[in-house]
Design a protein around this motif. Structure first.
Motif, mmCIF file in Angstrom:
data_model
loop_
_atom_site.group_PDB
_atom_site.id
_atom_site.type_symbol
_atom_site.label_atom_id
_atom_site.label_comp_id
_atom_site.label_asym_id
_atom_site.label_seq_id
_atom_site.Cartn_x
_atom_site.Cartn_y
_atom_site.Cartn_z
ATOM 1 N N VAL A 143 15.170 12.050 2.403
ATOM 2 C CA VAL A 143 14.840 10.804 3.091
ATOM 3 C C VAL A 143 13.633 10.126 2.447
ATOM 4 C CG1 VAL A 143 14.284 9.761 5.331
ATOM 5 C CG2 VAL A 143 15.778 11.783 5.214
ATOM 6 N N LYS A 147 15.623 8.591 -0.550
ATOM 7 C CA LYS A 147 16.040 7.344 0.126
ATOM 8 C C LYS A 147 17.552 7.335 0.371
ATOM 9 C CE LYS A 147 11.833 5.601 -0.687
ATOM 10 N NZ LYS A 147 10.804 6.116 0.201
ATOM 11 N N LYS A 149 21.161 6.961 1.766
ATOM 12 C CA LYS A 149 21.661 5.887 2.634
ATOM 13 C C LYS A 149 23.179 6.003 2.797
ATOM 14 C CE LYS A 149 22.003 2.537 -1.092
ATOM 15 N NZ LYS A 149 22.108 3.592 -2.105
ATOM 16 N N LYS A 150 23.672 5.203 3.724
ATOM 17 C CA LYS A 150 25.102 5.206 4.045
ATOM 18 C C LYS A 150 25.939 5.015 2.775
ATOM 19 C CE LYS A 150 28.056 3.281 7.511
ATOM 20 N NZ LYS A 150 29.083 2.596 7.657
ATOM 21 N N ASP A 152 26.215 6.899 0.184
ATOM 22 C CA ASP A 152 25.802 7.665 -0.996
ATOM 23 C C ASP A 152 26.662 8.916 -1.129
ATOM 24 O OD1 ASP A 152 23.772 6.006 -1.810
ATOM 25 O OD2 ASP A 152 22.138 7.230 -0.993
ATOM 26 N N PHE A 174 22.640 10.240 7.837
ATOM 27 C CA PHE A 174 22.396 8.909 7.257
ATOM 28 C C PHE A 174 23.661 8.280 6.680
ATOM 29 C CE2 PHE A 174 18.099 10.475 7.645
ATOM 30 C CZ PHE A 174 17.410 9.331 8.029
ATOM 31 N N ALA A 176 25.958 9.601 4.517
ATOM 32 C CA ALA A 176 26.355 9.925 3.133
ATOM 33 C C ALA A 176 27.654 10.723 3.120
ATOM 34 C CB ALA A 176 25.248 10.726 2.454
#
Ligand SMILES: NC(=O)c1ccc[n+]([C@@H]2O[C@H](COP(=O)([O-])OP(=O)(O)OC[C@H]3O[C@@H](n4cnc5c(N)ncnc54)[C@H](OP(=O)(O)O)[C@@H]3O)[C@@H](O)[C@H]2O)c1
Length: 294
Positions: A143, A147, A149-150, A152, A174, A176
């Motif tokens: 995180v 970083k 994110k959706k 990934d 998140f 992924a």
């Protein structure tokens, strides 16, 4: 009180049960009755290695008993003069005083209030103690540094391990797509955590299956780290990443020339993740605690 004291660095047999005084608390500390601890690889490392003990536990001349451990869950039984966050009876957990003398393997321990958060009622003391250093490490890696994110595509090496099994769940949280890498015996466990795909590192080469990852989270020691730059685990991980992606390396310290070469050749950011106390610790742990609710 009872505590587990390290007689001298060496084998686990050097850890012995002893009677020691209940610690005094400073103004900013709470006295915690310890209900559960967790033991991480760093505990074993300092237990057997004097140099590591000197740096990571950093005993002062006055230390009479070396008591290892940094991860606890327990109940607040006393509060220092300036403590505002907790009161007696609160159930708390956290990774405290790392790096330094935390003294977790004991019936009672003194911890700064800022190093602890309230334990969610639906989480056992054992599970909470386990979700401190390991979960925080996965969080800082994915995180704060990755970083994530959706959407990934994230490879988690060691997906069955202490850090990795949290990394799988955090990446899924998140949004992924997660590829978990562990040994075949742990396939069902890793998939049960929410991983979308599983790769058995003992029988498959992950970089031949995945070549378009956005992030590789690597918290394993692999024997092929002893191989040349082009064949070792780090290079294999970079091969699995698409241009613009990130390699989060938690165990191996990639050298500067490797980092620069991967950036120049493939536009992959190779990031050394080293989790030490930082400004976001308290908020991060609070967020992790919140994930268990609902
Ligand atoms: N950088 C930092 O800030 C930081 C912080 C905390 C810990 N660490 C380090 O991170 C490492 C992992 O800690 P942990 O608590 O997660 O240890 P752990 O619970 O022992 O987990 C290690 C996992 O690695 C898996 N594994 C072994 N070889 C592998 C390979 N070649 N490919 C993929 N997976 C492999 C194992 O899976 P199977 O059992 O399924 O074979 C095991 O589940 C330790 O070396 C620790 O010292 C670093």
């Amino acid at each position: 009180m009872k505590a587990i004291v390290l007689k001298e660095t060496g084998a686990p047999e050097n850890l012995v049960l002893a009677d020691v005084p209940v610690p005094a608390i400073k103004a900013n500390e709470v006295l915690v009755q310890v209900k559960a601890i967790s033991i991480n690889p760093v505990d074993a490392f300092v237990r057997r290695n004097q140099q590591a003990l000197d740096i990571i536990y950093a005993p002062r001349d006055t230390v009479e008993h070396v008591i290892l451990g940094w991860d606890i869950a327990g109940v607040v039984v006393g509060t220092g003069a300036t403590v505002k966050k907790f009161k007696a009876g609160d159930e708390v957990f956290g990774n405290y005083k790392f790096i330094g003398q935390a003294n977790a393997y004991a019936e009672f321990t003194a911890a700064p209030e800022t190093d602890l958060v309230l334990k969610p009622a639906n989480v056992s003391f054992e599970a909470a103690a386990g979700a401190t250093m390991a979960a925080m490490t996965a969080w800082v890696s994915l995180v704060n540094m990755g970083k994530v994110k959706k959407g990934d595509r994230v490879i988690v090496h060691g997906a069955s391990g202490g850090i990795g099994h949290y990394a799988v769940q955090i990446a899924k949280h998140f949004g992924a797509y997660v590829i978990g890498v562990a040994s075949g015996a742990n396939r069902d466990f890793v998939l049960s955590l929410g991983a979308d795909e599983f790769i058995d590192y003992k029988t498959q080469r992950f970089e031949e299956i995945i070549t378009d990852a956005d992030i590789v989270h690597d918290a394993v020691w692999s024997d092929d780290n002893m191989l040349s730059d082009d064949e070792n685990h780090l290079s294999r991980s970079v091969a699995a990443i698409k241009p613009g992606g990130k390699l989060l390396s938690l165990v191996i310290h990639p050298n500067k020339s490797f980092i620069e070469r991967m950036k120049a050749e493939k536009n992959v950011d190779v990031i050394r993740v080293n989790v030490t106390p930082n400004a976001t610790y308290e908020n991060d742990l609070q967020y992790i605690a919140g994930l268990s609710i609902g």
